[in-house]
Design an enzyme around this catalytic site. Structure first.
Site, mmCIF file in Angstrom:
data_model
loop_
_atom_site.group_PDB
_atom_site.id
_atom_site.type_symbol
_atom_site.label_atom_id
_atom_site.label_comp_id
_atom_site.label_asym_id
_atom_site.label_seq_id
_atom_site.Cartn_x
_atom_site.Cartn_y
_atom_site.Cartn_z
ATOM 1 C CB CYS A 176 -0.891 0.045 1.249
ATOM 2 S SG CYS A 176 -1.939 -1.386 1.511
ATOM 3 C CG ASP A 194 16.651 37.324 -12.942
ATOM 4 O OD1 ASP A 194 16.562 36.971 -14.127
ATOM 5 O OD2 ASP A 194 15.721 37.870 -12.308
#
Length: 494
Positions: free
Chosen positions: A38, A444
Site C-alpha cells: 500500500c 537576475d
C-alpha cells in the site's frame, strides 16, 4: 549509496498510522499477513506494526511477491521526490527509466547513457531500491497498462504492446501478478459513469501531486512565454506539442485542486509512458513542497512570501535542448521578443503536425535542423548568432548533451565553455532544463529588485552568501522572489 526513508521503521510506522499523504511515493508498506502493498495514506485500518515491512519502490514490493492494494492503488501515487532533487547515479538512472529508456534500449542502453557497465547499474539499483532496472521498468509497464485498461476502449492486445510488453501472454501474467486481477477484470471494475477516452482519440488522466501546489507562477510562466504554434493557453489549459521517441503528441494540462487534468493525443501509443513522465517533469509534480517550504521559512524575510502562496513549483521543460535554445534567444531581450524569435525558428525549421483542436502547428525544431539552418538568415545580433550556432552545433553532434541523465556539474562546465554563455544562462538552463533544485540566479535583475524591496542583500555576492541558508532549494526561492513582481509570468491566465 544513500539510505532511503524505508530503512527508518519507526518513522514509516508513524506515517502509516497518520495516513500522511506527503509520504506517498517515498516508501511503500507491505503487509505480511495479506501479502499486499500500500501507499502510506491507504484508507484501510493500518495493520499491526509487526506485520508491516517497508520497501523503497513498488518494483521491490512486486519482486518480493506482494500485490498492489485495490483500495489505495499504490502504483498511481506521486513519484519519489528524491529522483528529481538528487544528482547522483541512482537518480539519473531512475529519471532515464521513467523516460522509457529500458523499454526502448534495454539495460545495456541505460548503462551506455550513464557511462557505466550493466553490472554496476544493476548492483547499484538493487542495493538502493530493492529491484534492478528490469524490475523497475516492469512495474512502470504494469502501471501504464492499468491506465490504458481503465481509461480507453482499446483491445487488450493493443494495450499490451503500447505499454511496452513483448507479448500478450507476458502482459496478462504481469497484470494478474501485480494487481491480482486479469486485464478484463480490471476493466469491469471501472465505474460505468467514467468516460473511456476522450474526443478525437485523446487519453484523459489525472496526474497526482503532493499538496500544496500553487498553479499561478507555474502555468503563468508557461503561458506567458508560450511559442506560437508549439504552445498555447486555451480554455483553462496549457497545451503544447511533444517530440517523442516513436512519434509526436499534444498535451493539454489543467490545474485542479487535487490533481492536474491531463489530456494526451499521441501518434503512437507506445509513447504514453514517456509523455506522462515529461508532463510530470514539466510541472515539477514530484516535488516535496512541505520540505521545500519549511526550509525557506527559516529565513524571516522569505517566510511571509511562502506563507502567502505556499507550494510554488519550478516550471521546467519537456525538451532540454529546446529550452537551452530558447534561453539563448531570451538573452537580454523581453519575453515578447524571445517569443517572436522562437516563433520564426518554428515556422522556418519546425516539423509541421496536425492538431485536432487547431491552434498548434509544429514541433519545436530539433538541434540537427537548427544546425543546418543558414546563419545569415537568423535575425539576431552577430554575437548572439555566434552563441546560437555554436550551441546547436554542439547539441547536434553530441559534444554537449542535455537530458534527464545529464551530470549537472559536468554539463554546467561544458556550457560555460561555449561563447556567450555566462552564469545567468547556464543557471537558468540548470534550473529549468536539468532540474537542479539548487540552481540560483543572483545576477537576475528581477531577483535583485525583489531582494532589495524585501531588505535582502541585492549584490550578487552578498545575496549568494545569504542564500546559502536556502540550500538545497534555491531554485524554489527564485520562484518566490520572482512572484513579488507584477509580470504576467506570475499569474494564472484568465
Amino acid at each position: 549509496m544513500q539510505m532511503g526513508m524505508h530503512t527508518d521503521t519507526e518513522r514509516c510506522v508513524r506515517a502509516v498510522r497518520s495516513k500522511d499523504a506527503r509520504f506517498d511515493g517515498w516508501f511503500f508498506t507491505a503487509v505480511l499477513t495479506t501479502r499486499i502493498y500500500c501507499r502510506p495514506s491507504c484508507p484501510v485500518v493500518p495493520p499491526k506494526a509487526e506485520n508491516m515491512t517497508f520497501y523503497p519502490s513498488a518494483a521491490a514490493c512486486q519482486q518480493a511477491g506482494f500485490r498492489a492494494c485495490k483500495r489505495c492503488r499504490p502504483d498511481t501515487s506521486s513519484g519519489s521526490p528524491e529522483w528529481n532533487q538528487r544528482a547522483d547515479l541512482t537518480a539519473r538512472a531512475m529519471r532515464l527509466i521513467a523516460d522509457g529508456v529500458v523499454d526502448r534500449d534495454g539495460v545495456p542502453g541505460l548503462a551506455a547513457r550513464l557511462g557505466y557497465s550493466t553490472r554496476q547499474i544493476e548492483r547499484l539499483l538493487l542495493a538502493e531500491l530493492g529491484a534492478g532496472p528490469l524490475a523497475l521498468a516492469r512495474a512502470q509497464r504494469a502501471q501504464t497498462a492499468r491506465l490504458l485498461i481503465e481509461t480507453t476502449p482499446l483491445p487488450m492486445a493493443d494495450i499490451a504492446f503500447a505499454a511496452g510488453f513483448s507479448s500478450v501472454r507476458t502482459f496478462n501474467d504481469t497484470v494478474r501478478e501485480v494487481f491480482a486481477l486479469s486485464p478484463s477484470e480490471l476493466r469491469t471494475r471501472v465505474p460505468k459513469g467514467r468516460a473511456a477516452g476522450a474526443p478525437g482519440g485523446a487519453l484523459t488522466l489525472r496526474l497526482p501531486f503532493r499538496a500544496p501546489l500553487n498553479p499561478d507562477n507555474l502555468f503563468g510562466h508557461l503561458a506567458a512565454t508560450a511559442v506560437p504554434g508549439v504552445e498555447e493557453w486555451r480554455d483553462g489549459a496549457y497545451r503544447r506539442t511533444l517530440r517523442l521517441p516513436y512519434g509526436h503528441g499534444i498535451a493539454a494540462l489543467s490545474p485542479r485542486p487535487d490533481h492536474i487534468a491531463c489530456r494526451l493525443t499521441l501518434s503512437d501509443l507506445r509513447d504514453l509512458t514517456v509523455a506522462i513522465s515529461r508532463c510530470r517533469r514539466l510541472l515539477d509534480l514530484d516535488a516535496d513542497p512541505a520540505a521545500i517550504d519549511d526550509q525557506l521559512r527559516t529565513d524571516p524575510l522569505l517566510a511571509p512570501l511562502v506563507d502567502k502562496a505556499p507550494g510554488r513549483r519550478v516550471p521546467r521543460t519537456v525538451d532540454e535542448a529546446e529550452f537551452a535554445v530558447r534561453a539563448v534567444l531570451g538573452q537580454q531581450v523581453s519575453t515578447a521578443a524571445a517569443r517572436t524569435h522562437a516563433a520564426r525558428l518554428v515556422t522556418a525549421h519546425g516539423e509541421a503536425i496536425d492538431d485536432p483542436e487547431g491552434g498548434l502547428t509544429h514541433l519545436f525544431p530539433s538541434a540537427l535542423a537548427l544546425a543546418e539552418a543558414d546563419p545569415d538568415a537568423l535575425a539576431m545580433p552577430r554575437t548572439r548568432r555566434t552563441t546560437f550556432t555554436t550551441l546547436v552545433r554542439h547539441l547536434a553532434d553530441g559534444s554537449v548533451s542535455l537530458g534527464v541523465e545529464s551530470d549537472w556539474s559536468e554539463t554546467r562546465a561544458r556550457l560555460l565553455a561555449l561563447p556567450g554563455f555566462g552564469p545567468w544562462t547556464v543557471d537558468v538552463i540548470a534550473m529549468r532544463a536539468l532540474g537542479d533544485p539548487d540552481a540560483f540566479l543572483p545576477t537576475d535583475l528581477g531577483i535583485r529588485r525583489a531582494a532589495r524591496e524585501l531588505g535582502l542583500p541585492s549584490t550578487p555576492a552578498a545575496l549568494t552568501a545569504r542564500a546559502a541558508a536556502w540550500r538545497p532549494w534555491r531554485a524554489y526561492a527564485v520562484q518566490y522572489l520572482w512572484a513579488t513582481d507584477s509580470h504576467p509570468i506570475n499569474f494564472l491566465p484568465v
